[in-house]
Design a protein around this motif. Structure first.
Motif, PDB file in Angstrom:
ATOM      1  N   GLY A 206       0.804  -1.227   0.000  1.00  0.00           N
ATOM      2  CA  GLY A 206       0.000   0.000   0.000  1.00  0.00           C
ATOM      3  C   GLY A 206       0.827   1.261   0.000  1.00  0.00           C
ATOM      4  N   ILE A 207       1.986   1.237  -0.631  1.00  0.00           N
ATOM      5  CA  ILE A 207       2.883   2.401  -0.644  1.00  0.00           C
ATOM      6  C   ILE A 207       2.361   3.465  -1.605  1.00  0.00           C
ATOM      7  CG2 ILE A 207       5.197   3.205  -1.263  1.00  0.00           C
ATOM      8  CD1 ILE A 207       6.251   0.484  -0.357  1.00  0.00           C
ATOM      9  N   THR A 208       2.272   4.696  -1.120  1.00  0.00           N
ATOM     10  CA  THR A 208       1.937   5.836  -1.973  1.00  0.00           C
ATOM     11  C   THR A 208       3.041   6.884  -1.829  1.00  0.00           C
ATOM     12  OG1 THR A 208       0.629   6.871  -0.199  1.00  0.00           O
ATOM     13  CG2 THR A 208      -0.549   5.465  -1.767  1.00  0.00           C
ATOM     14  N   TYR A 209       3.135   7.761  -2.824  1.00  0.00           N
ATOM     15  CA  TYR A 209       4.198   8.758  -2.833  1.00  0.00           C
ATOM     16  C   TYR A 209       3.607  10.162  -2.835  1.00  0.00           C
ATOM     17  CZ  TYR A 209       7.112   4.757  -4.000  1.00  0.00           C
ATOM     18  OH  TYR A 209       7.763   3.552  -3.969  1.00  0.00           O
ATOM     19  N   ASP A 210       4.021  10.966  -1.825  1.00  0.00           N
ATOM     20  CA  ASP A 210       3.390  12.263  -1.627  1.00  0.00           C
ATOM     21  C   ASP A 210       4.369  13.428  -1.561  1.00  0.00           C
ATOM     22  OD1 ASP A 210       0.941  10.909  -1.464  1.00  0.00           O
ATOM     23  OD2 ASP A 210       1.153  10.629   0.699  1.00  0.00           O
ATOM     24  N   SER A 211       5.667  13.184  -1.778  1.00  0.00           N
ATOM     25  CA  SER A 211       6.644  14.261  -1.630  1.00  0.00           C
ATOM     26  C   SER A 211       7.367  14.580  -2.931  1.00  0.00           C
ATOM     27  CB  SER A 211       7.680  13.877  -0.563  1.00  0.00           C
ATOM     28  OG  SER A 211       8.421  12.745  -0.980  1.00  0.00           O
ATOM     29  N   GLY A 212       6.954  13.941  -4.023  1.00  0.00           N
ATOM     30  CA  GLY A 212       7.672  14.134  -5.277  1.00  0.00           C
ATOM     31  C   GLY A 212       8.775  13.126  -5.487  1.00  0.00           C
ATOM     32  N   LEU A 213       9.031  12.300  -4.455  1.00  0.00           N
ATOM     33  CA  LEU A 213      10.069  11.277  -4.506  1.00  0.00           C
ATOM     34  C   LEU A 213       9.435   9.892  -4.448  1.00  0.00           C
ATOM     35  CD1 LEU A 213      13.093  10.291  -4.184  1.00  0.00           C
ATOM     36  CD2 LEU A 213      12.681  10.419  -1.710  1.00  0.00           C
ATOM     37  N   ALA A 214       9.802   9.013  -5.379  1.00  0.00           N
ATOM     38  CA  ALA A 214       9.406   7.607  -5.337  1.00  0.00           C
ATOM     39  C   ALA A 214      10.655   6.783  -5.036  1.00  0.00           C
ATOM     40  CB  ALA A 214       8.791   7.174  -6.661  1.00  0.00           C
ATOM     41  N   PHE A 215      10.495   5.693  -4.274  1.00  0.00           N
ATOM     42  CA  PHE A 215      11.673   4.911  -3.884  1.00  0.00           C
ATOM     43  C   PHE A 215      11.439   3.407  -4.028  1.00  0.00           C
ATOM     44  CE2 PHE A 215       9.393   6.851  -0.355  1.00  0.00           C
ATOM     45  CZ  PHE A 215       8.898   5.758   0.347  1.00  0.00           C
ATOM     46  N   PRO A 216      11.217   2.938  -5.266  1.00  0.00           N
ATOM     47  CA  PRO A 216      11.120   1.493  -5.486  1.00  0.00           C
ATOM     48  C   PRO A 216      12.439   0.816  -5.129  1.00  0.00           C
ATOM     49  CG  PRO A 216      11.435   2.626  -7.569  1.00  0.00           C
ATOM     50  CD  PRO A 216      11.195   3.693  -6.540  1.00  0.00           C
ATOM     51  N   HIS A 217      12.346  -0.416  -4.651  1.00  0.00           N
ATOM     52  CA  HIS A 217      13.575  -1.108  -4.286  1.00  0.00           C
ATOM     53  C   HIS A 217      13.384  -2.617  -4.355  1.00  0.00           C
ATOM     54  CE1 HIS A 217      11.259  -0.786  -0.537  1.00  0.00           C
ATOM     55  NE2 HIS A 217      11.880  -1.886  -0.157  1.00  0.00           N
ATOM     56  N   MET A 218      14.505  -3.319  -4.331  1.00  0.00           N
ATOM     57  CA  MET A 218      14.494  -4.775  -4.395  1.00  0.00           C
ATOM     58  C   MET A 218      15.683  -5.331  -3.625  1.00  0.00           C
ATOM     59  SD  MET A 218      14.981  -7.252  -7.717  1.00  0.00           S
ATOM     60  CE  MET A 218      13.263  -7.164  -8.207  1.00  0.00           C
ATOM     61  N   ARG A 219      15.418  -6.404  -2.854  1.00  0.00           N
ATOM     62  CA  ARG A 219      16.493  -7.185  -2.257  1.00  0.00           C
ATOM     63  C   ARG A 219      16.653  -8.465  -3.066  1.00  0.00           C
ATOM     64  NH1 ARG A 219      14.159  -5.086   2.309  1.00  0.00           N
ATOM     65  NH2 ARG A 219      15.563  -4.057   3.777  1.00  0.00           N
ATOM     66  N   HIS A 220      17.894  -8.887  -3.222  1.00  0.00           N
ATOM     67  CA  HIS A 220      18.119 -10.112  -3.987  1.00  0.00           C
ATOM     68  C   HIS A 220      19.430 -10.746  -3.533  1.00  0.00           C
ATOM     69  CE1 HIS A 220      18.494 -12.880  -7.367  1.00  0.00           C
ATOM     70  NE2 HIS A 220      17.234 -12.617  -7.652  1.00  0.00           N
ATOM     71  N   PRO A 221      19.442 -12.089  -3.354  1.00  0.00           N
ATOM     72  CA  PRO A 221      20.655 -12.757  -2.853  1.00  0.00           C
ATOM     73  C   PRO A 221      21.853 -12.653  -3.783  1.00  0.00           C
ATOM     74  CG  PRO A 221      18.988 -14.369  -3.544  1.00  0.00           C
ATOM     75  CD  PRO A 221      18.320 -13.026  -3.506  1.00  0.00           C
ATOM     76  N   GLU A 222      21.631 -12.381  -5.058  1.00  0.00           N
ATOM     77  CA  GLU A 222      22.754 -12.278  -5.992  1.00  0.00           C
ATOM     78  C   GLU A 222      23.433 -10.910  -5.942  1.00  0.00           C
ATOM     79  OE1 GLU A 222      21.877 -13.419  -9.964  1.00  0.00           O
ATOM     80  OE2 GLU A 222      20.895 -15.294  -9.394  1.00  0.00           O
ATOM     81  N   LEU A 223      22.770  -9.941  -5.337  1.00  0.00           N
ATOM     82  CA  LEU A 223      23.374  -8.612  -5.237  1.00  0.00           C
ATOM     83  C   LEU A 223      24.484  -8.619  -4.200  1.00  0.00           C
ATOM     84  CD1 LEU A 223      20.099  -6.499  -5.389  1.00  0.00           C
ATOM     85  CD2 LEU A 223      21.906  -6.528  -7.117  1.00  0.00           C
ATOM     86  N   GLN A 224      25.552  -7.896  -4.489  1.00  0.00           N
ATOM     87  CA  GLN A 224      26.715  -7.862  -3.614  1.00  0.00           C
ATOM     88  C   GLN A 224      26.879  -6.538  -2.880  1.00  0.00           C
ATOM     89  OE1 GLN A 224      28.600 -10.681  -3.154  1.00  0.00           O
ATOM     90  NE2 GLN A 224      27.028 -11.609  -4.470  1.00  0.00           N
ATOM     91  N   ASP A 225      26.118  -5.527  -3.279  1.00  0.00           N
ATOM     92  CA  ASP A 225      26.324  -4.195  -2.710  1.00  0.00           C
ATOM     93  C   ASP A 225      24.998  -3.434  -2.770  1.00  0.00           C
ATOM     94  OD1 ASP A 225      27.552  -2.019  -1.609  1.00  0.00           O
ATOM     95  OD2 ASP A 225      29.163  -1.911  -3.088  1.00  0.00           O
ATOM     96  N   LEU A 226      25.026  -2.191  -2.375  1.00  0.00           N
ATOM     97  CA  LEU A 226      23.881  -1.305  -2.494  1.00  0.00           C
ATOM     98  C   LEU A 226      24.093  -0.403  -3.705  1.00  0.00           C
ATOM     99  CD1 LEU A 226      21.256   0.080  -1.473  1.00  0.00           C
ATOM    100  CD2 LEU A 226      22.719   1.538  -0.048  1.00  0.00           C
ATOM    101  N   ASP A 227      23.257  -0.564  -4.711  1.00  0.00           N
ATOM    102  CA  ASP A 227      23.330   0.281  -5.902  1.00  0.00           C
ATOM    103  C   ASP A 227      22.098   1.182  -5.941  1.00  0.00           C
ATOM    104  OD1 ASP A 227      25.746  -0.769  -7.050  1.00  0.00           O
ATOM    105  OD2 ASP A 227      24.610  -2.584  -7.538  1.00  0.00           O
ATOM    106  N   ILE A 228      22.328   2.494  -5.935  1.00  0.00           N
ATOM    107  CA  ILE A 228      21.248   3.477  -5.918  1.00  0.00           C
ATOM    108  C   ILE A 228      21.193   4.177  -7.269  1.00  0.00           C
ATOM    109  CG2 ILE A 228      20.312   5.530  -4.800  1.00  0.00           C
ATOM    110  CD1 ILE A 228      21.854   4.760  -2.290  1.00  0.00           C
TER     111      ILE A 228
END
Length: 304
Positions: A57-79
């Protein structure tokens, strides 16, 4: 630590095109895939991000959206950062059009760093009304980084209550009918809701337990043998009185309130050790800032 230290200038993209969430997320992920390795094709990753947003139920109200995903194959945080060519209202329930997308691909060991980065972005946009304008008009990746550095946007060392709380929770007032509290408890699927006055100052809480206990006469509570009560309907009277009784007739004092600066570890121990249905986050003026329950800890920390 500066927020900019987590950002890769090669992952900041201007004039991102698209008219829907799917198009925008997919286009941003496609651009990211040319710089870093993604565990899934962009369109598949975008679909999973959207499904998660809808489920939470995520909604965006500040002009910023922040979709994200966790995955075991990822090695770092990529923004990945996408500044939209044309602002888009991503969902019907969004109050404002999205102008900037913060797309995070999170490894199993960078969840806390991600939460701190998201908290820093969110707080910056909340405290500075011009922040979104400065970022979206910065014209280049270096300009984007320079804005953050000039405004001294930093990541806190420790997550706190304000980083994980449910902001602007729905509330009731002391003079509201009990039926309003029943409706809210049912709709929100929460065990209790805050009671505030016209100025937003916390006055109490009203819980499912308080209301249900009201339906049972005191003499019944004193009995050990309840086998003869199979025909007793404890809720009949309450149903008849729910529009006559007021919230103030049933509410109780809040058992625990915390400041927005309390560290995440302390508030977690507090809520577990004392078996609390919720923690109310209040400012120095006793105005309600937010609410923390097990739902917020799971949603915003373990699955944030």
């Amino acid at each position: 630590m500066k927020l900019s230290s987590l950002l890769n200038q090669s992952l900041i993209f201007f004039n991102l095109e698209g008219t829907t969430r799917s198009e925008l997320y997919t286009n941003l992920l496609m651009k990211m895939s040319k710089v870093v390795r993604l565990p899934l094709p962009p369109s598949v990753a975008a679909k999973e991000m959207i499904e998660r947003e809808d489920a939470c139920g995520i909604t965006y109200d500040s002009g910023l959206a922040f979709p994200h995903m966790r995955h075991p194959e990822l090695q770092d945080l990529d923004i990945g950062i996408g500044i939209l060519k044309t602002p888009v209202k991503l969902q019907e329930n969004d109050k404002t059009e999205t102008r900037l997308i913060l797309c995070c691909m999170i490894s199993e060991t960078t969840s806390v760093v991600y939460l701190k980065a998201l908290a820093a972005f969110s707080k910056y946009l909340l405290l500075d009304p011009e922040a979104i304008n400065k970022l979206t008009s910065s014209q280049s990746a270096q300009g984007f980084i320079s804005v953050l550095n000039a405004d001294r946007v930093e990541i806190k060392h420790t997550l706190t209550a304000e980083d994980v709380m449910l902001k602007n929770p729905r509330v009731v007032k002391p003079e509201d009918p009990l039926s309003a509290a029943l409706d809210l408890l049912s709709e929100e699927k929460r065990r209790e809701v805050p009671v505030v006055d016209d100025d937003g100052v916390i006055r109490g809480v009203i819980s499912c337990e308080d209301i249900i206990r009201r339906a049972i006469p005191e003499y019944i509570m004193m009995l050990d043998n309840l086998s003869f009560l199979n025909q007793f309907e404890p809720f009949e009277t309450l149903l008849k009185e729910e529009r006559k009784l007021l919230v103030k007739d049933v509410m109780t004092e809040p058992k625990h309130t915390v400041s927005p600066e309390i560290p995440l570890f302390q508030l977690t121990v507090n809520i577990v050790k004392n078996s609390l249905p919720s923690l109310l986050v209040v400012g120095k003026d006793r105005k309600l800032l937010g609410v923390i329950t097990y739902i917020e800890l799971v949603t915003n920390v373990l699955r944030g």
